[in-house]
Design a protein around this motif. Structure first.
Motif, PDB file in Angstrom:
ATOM      1  N   VAL A  73     -44.504 -10.648  90.727  1.00 47.86           N
ATOM      2  CA  VAL A  73     -43.990  -9.286  91.423  1.00 47.86           C
ATOM      3  C   VAL A  73     -43.098  -9.934  92.495  1.00 47.86           C
ATOM      4  O   VAL A  73     -43.615 -10.937  93.298  1.00 47.86           O
ATOM      5  CB  VAL A  73     -45.366  -8.680  92.078  1.00 47.86           C
ATOM      6  CG1 VAL A  73     -45.057  -7.492  93.122  1.00 47.86           C
ATOM      7  CG2 VAL A  73     -45.877  -7.866  90.790  1.00 47.86           C
ATOM      8  N   ALA A  74     -42.027  -9.306  93.092  1.00 47.69           N
ATOM      9  CA  ALA A  74     -41.205  -9.558  94.029  1.00 47.69           C
ATOM     10  C   ALA A  74     -40.645  -8.357  94.874  1.00 47.69           C
ATOM     11  O   ALA A  74     -40.536  -7.349  94.232  1.00 47.69           O
ATOM     12  CB  ALA A  74     -39.794 -10.397  93.429  1.00 47.69           C
ATOM     13  N   LEU A 126     -48.323  -8.299 102.559  1.00 53.75           N
ATOM     14  CA  LEU A 126     -49.644  -8.904 102.048  1.00 53.75           C
ATOM     15  C   LEU A 126     -49.591  -8.583 100.610  1.00 53.75           C
ATOM     16  O   LEU A 126     -49.720  -7.407 100.018  1.00 53.75           O
ATOM     17  CB  LEU A 126     -50.753  -8.321 102.882  1.00 53.75           C
ATOM     18  CG  LEU A 126     -50.970  -8.713 104.156  1.00 53.75           C
ATOM     19  CD1 LEU A 126     -50.031  -8.168 105.133  1.00 53.75           C
ATOM     20  CD2 LEU A 126     -52.393  -8.472 104.494  1.00 53.75           C
ATOM     21  N   PHE A 127     -49.744  -9.468  99.655  1.00 58.47           N
ATOM     22  CA  PHE A 127     -49.817  -9.614  98.615  1.00 58.47           C
ATOM     23  C   PHE A 127     -51.206  -9.673  97.990  1.00 58.47           C
ATOM     24  O   PHE A 127     -51.746 -10.723  98.417  1.00 58.47           O
ATOM     25  CB  PHE A 127     -48.897 -10.600  97.644  1.00 58.47           C
ATOM     26  CG  PHE A 127     -47.501 -10.513  97.906  1.00 58.47           C
ATOM     27  CD1 PHE A 127     -46.772 -10.181  96.604  1.00 58.47           C
ATOM     28  CD2 PHE A 127     -46.804 -10.833  98.841  1.00 58.47           C
ATOM     29  CE1 PHE A 127     -45.176  -9.682  96.767  1.00 58.47           C
ATOM     30  CE2 PHE A 127     -45.491 -10.686  98.973  1.00 58.47           C
ATOM     31  CZ  PHE A 127     -44.561 -10.200  98.075  1.00 58.47           C
ATOM     32  N   LEU A 128     -51.757  -8.745  97.081  1.00 61.79           N
ATOM     33  CA  LEU A 128     -53.105  -8.469  96.970  1.00 61.79           C
ATOM     34  C   LEU A 128     -53.388  -8.676  95.329  1.00 61.79           C
ATOM     35  O   LEU A 128     -52.627  -8.084  94.597  1.00 61.79           O
ATOM     36  CB  LEU A 128     -53.591  -7.250  97.259  1.00 61.79           C
ATOM     37  CG  LEU A 128     -53.127  -6.792  98.627  1.00 61.79           C
ATOM     38  CD1 LEU A 128     -53.455  -5.320  98.865  1.00 61.79           C
ATOM     39  CD2 LEU A 128     -53.890  -7.569  99.783  1.00 61.79           C
ATOM     40  N   GLY A 129     -54.476  -9.362  95.183  1.00 61.96           N
ATOM     41  CA  GLY A 129     -54.929  -9.582  93.896  1.00 61.96           C
ATOM     42  C   GLY A 129     -55.776  -8.589  93.100  1.00 61.96           C
ATOM     43  O   GLY A 129     -55.843  -7.540  93.996  1.00 61.96           O
ATOM     44  N   THR A 140     -44.516 -13.686  94.533  1.00 63.62           N
ATOM     45  CA  THR A 140     -45.611 -14.897  94.080  1.00 63.62           C
ATOM     46  C   THR A 140     -45.638 -14.945  92.704  1.00 63.62           C
ATOM     47  O   THR A 140     -45.565 -13.635  91.894  1.00 63.62           O
ATOM     48  CB  THR A 140     -46.987 -14.758  94.772  1.00 63.62           C
ATOM     49  OG1 THR A 140     -47.655 -15.803  94.239  1.00 63.62           O
ATOM     50  CG2 THR A 140     -47.647 -13.461  94.679  1.00 63.62           C
ATOM     51  N   ARG A 141     -45.855 -16.082  92.284  1.00 61.61           N
ATOM     52  CA  ARG A 141     -46.481 -16.030  90.649  1.00 61.61           C
ATOM     53  C   ARG A 141     -47.617 -15.701  90.449  1.00 61.61           C
ATOM     54  O   ARG A 141     -48.106 -15.414  89.020  1.00 61.61           O
ATOM     55  CB  ARG A 141     -45.926 -17.338  90.070  1.00 61.61           C
ATOM     56  CG  ARG A 141     -44.302 -17.651  90.189  1.00 61.61           C
ATOM     57  CD  ARG A 141     -43.902 -18.459  88.984  1.00 61.61           C
ATOM     58  NE  ARG A 141     -42.515 -18.876  89.227  1.00 61.61           N
ATOM     59  CZ  ARG A 141     -41.418 -18.077  88.948  1.00 61.61           C
ATOM     60  NH1 ARG A 141     -41.527 -16.643  88.641  1.00 61.61           N
ATOM     61  NH2 ARG A 141     -40.072 -18.567  89.193  1.00 61.61           N
ATOM     62  N   ALA A 142     -48.422 -15.467  91.306  1.00 60.93           N
ATOM     63  CA  ALA A 142     -50.021 -15.199  90.881  1.00 60.93           C
ATOM     64  C   ALA A 142     -49.727 -13.634  90.570  1.00 60.93           C
ATOM     65  O   ALA A 142     -49.050 -12.852  90.768  1.00 60.93           O
ATOM     66  CB  ALA A 142     -50.788 -15.466  92.186  1.00 60.93           C
TER      67      ALA A 142
END
Length: 191
Positions: free
Chosen positions: A120-121, A134-137, A159-161
């Motif tokens: 996701v970018a 803020l990238f959220l899991g 991020t690649r996560a």
């Protein structure tokens, strides 16, 4: 069904005089005659219903305020409450916060990807204000904090996560409240 050729029909009343209407009646007179007929009343009533709101506001009907939902960001400094717009469709995610001139300090946007996705970018194309991202899991845990971003930048931020959602807040908010990797977001999409 309205027969458009009958004398009382819309086209027959408003047809140019050169196509078979003799006499010197004005268009306004013909409109009034049409209004007095059964279909004419309905036509003018519908015109009034659809045009009156635009006339009353001085222009076309305005878009409604976006629907905001409550979101809680739990950090070491405490719980921080934000009212966020939910971008859950591809069109809403593509538009994001583009073209906004301001963003209230307690507002933001939550980009929901419906399921965890890798790679996701985000970018800042046509975005006029600096933002924190803020990238959220999958469970709402903060995986990455970026910001403040540069307005208008086309550089990808990601991020690649596996990311379930991205929370965008006014630039500088993450530093002000002490948001860090590992903090949690409470919102209905993570329940």
């Amino acid at each position: 069904m309205i027969d458009m050729g009958k004398p009382g029909s819309i086209l027959a009343v408003f047809r140019p005089f050169s196509q078979g209407y003799e006499g010197k009646a004005s268009l306004l007179d013909r409109a009034w005659q049409f209004h007095k007929r059964r279909y004419g009343r309905s036509f003018f009533f519908l015109c009034f219903v659809f045009l009156a709101p635009g006339l009353a506001t001085g222009g076309p009907a305005r878009a409604e305020e976006p629907v905001r939902e409550r979101l809680v960001l739990r950090t070491a400094s405490g719980d921080h409450i934000f009212d966020v717009e939910l971008a859950a469709t591809p069109a809403a995610r593509a538009l994001g916060l583009m073209h906004r001139k301001t963003l209230h300090p307690r507002h933001g946007m939550l980009f929901d990807f419906d399921r965890p996705r890798t790679g996701v970018a985000m970018w800042m194309k046509d975005t006029r204000i600096p933002l924190d991202m803020l990238f959220l899991g999958p469970e709402g845990r903060v995986l990455m904090v970026v910001g403040p971003t540069t307005p208008g930048s086309l550089d990808p931020i990601g991020t690649r996560a596996p990311v379930r959602a991205v929370l965008e807040l006014p630039g500088g908010t993450a530093a002000r409240i002490g948001a860090r990797v590992g903090d949690r977001v409470a919102h209905r999409i993570f329940e």
